[in-house]
Design a protein around this motif. Structure first.
Motif, short mmCIF file in Angstrom:
data_model
loop_
_atom_site.label_atom_id
_atom_site.label_comp_id
_atom_site.label_asym_id
_atom_site.label_seq_id
_atom_site.Cartn_x
_atom_site.Cartn_y
_atom_site.Cartn_z
N ALA A 135 22.01 43.85 10.36
CA ALA A 135 21.60 43.77 11.62
C ALA A 135 21.38 45.57 12.08
CB ALA A 135 22.06 42.92 13.22
N GLY A 136 23.34 45.62 11.56
CA GLY A 136 23.25 46.80 11.39
C GLY A 136 22.83 47.88 10.55
N GLY A 137 21.67 47.71 9.47
CA GLY A 137 21.48 48.62 8.84
C GLY A 137 20.36 49.94 10.34
N LYS A 138 20.33 50.38 9.82
CA LYS A 138 19.57 51.91 10.30
C LYS A 138 17.62 51.09 10.39
CE LYS A 138 20.16 56.08 8.05
NZ LYS A 138 19.70 57.18 6.51
N MET A 139 17.02 50.11 9.60
CA MET A 139 16.15 49.12 10.23
C MET A 139 16.63 48.41 11.21
SD MET A 139 13.09 49.32 10.39
CE MET A 139 11.89 49.13 10.83
#
Length: 287
Positions: free
Chosen positions: A11-15
């Motif tokens: 959830a904390g990635g770019k996507m």
């Protein structure tokens, strides 16, 4: 629309953050799974707390893997056994499914969806939408979706979530996983992205030969715009002189048989190398 419980993995990635921002606008109960420090910090900036994977997945109606393509097979192997019977796993790229890397579990639905990204030719008018080149913020885009396995009724549920994830969405195309692999990597990346890099290299070569950078960039981008319009929007034909130049360039640059890239065995090789980049060096050596 019925409210669902969603577990967003990565959830904390770019996507992941893009998807989290859009899902937060709806009525779903979303639990955010993230183990990277930077990712946790990005979620905290949004006022979102993380949940342990086993807790989030066990209670979820839908699990979304917002993780790098190369990690889908490995991460799904840990996630799918934790899912409840009848739940849905959504992946954002066809690669792992195409190579049969998703775990065998017949009581779980598998769904894949991917954005087309905002088109070159559009009717966006706001500055925010014009700057949203990737999509998922303000610019409208189409998406593609495929039901890999599961009840036919689950397709509609998966598409509704996909529309929310990638909003604003103007069109949804239902296709197969095999067709999605034809689109990416074969059409959009192996051919399209490669051609885009060659265009950039051509501009750099013009600059190396003395053309001012800004002049070369303006000339290239303007010509790309009209050339794309001629090919895809049929606005006018190419001039006779340009047609001659096209054939001259094709003979100099394009290898005979390039359409073999769209054969299933070639697509499988492309995906395998994308998921195992170390194999590219061996392929270069063989070439």
């Amino acid at each position: 629309m019925e409210s669902r419980t969603i577990a967003l993995i990565g959830a904390g990635g770019k996507m992941g953050c893009r998807i989290a921002d859009n899902l937060n606008k709806g009525s779903h109960r979303t639990r955010y799974v993230e183990i990277g420090e930077r990712g946790v910090a990005r979620l905290a900036e949004r006022g979102l707390a993380t949940t342990a994977q086993n807790e989030a997945v066990a209670s979820a109606d839908i699990v979304i893997l917002a993780v790098p393509d190369v990690a889908i097979g490995r991460i799904s192997a840990g996630v799918v056994p934790q899912m409840r019977s009848g739940a849905m796993l959504i992946v954002l790229d066809p690669a792992a499914a195409y190579l049969d890397q998703l775990p065998m579990r017949n009581d779980v639905t598998y769904f894949v969806t991917h954005p087309c990204h905002p088109p070159v030719f559009n009717n966006e008018t706001t500055s925010e939408a014009k700057r949203d080149l990737f999509g998922g913020v303000a610019a409208k885009q189409a998406i593609v979706c495929a039901l890999i396995q599961g009840p036919e009724a689950d397709y509609e549920a998966g598409e509704r979530i996909a529309r929310e994830m990638y909003a604003p969405v103007m069109r949804t195309h239902r296709i197969t996983v095999e067709q999605m692999a034809v689109l990416e990597p074969a059409m959009a990346e192996t051919v399209g992205a490669m051609m885009a890099t060659v265009l950039g290299e051509a501009m750099e070569e013009a600059v190396r030969r003395g053309v001012p950078y800004e002049a070369a960039k303006d000339f290239m981008l303007g010509h790309i715009n009209i050339e794309l319009a001629i090919v895809f929007e049929k606005v006018n034909p190419f001039s006779d002189a340009c047609l001659v130049a096209i054939e001259y360039g094709r003979k100099a640059m394009i290898k005979e048989g390039w359409r073999e890239l769209f054969q299933p065995e070639s697509i499988r090789e492309q995906i395998d190398i994308m998921l195992h980049p170390e194999k590219l060096q061996a392929l270069k050596t063989e070439g």
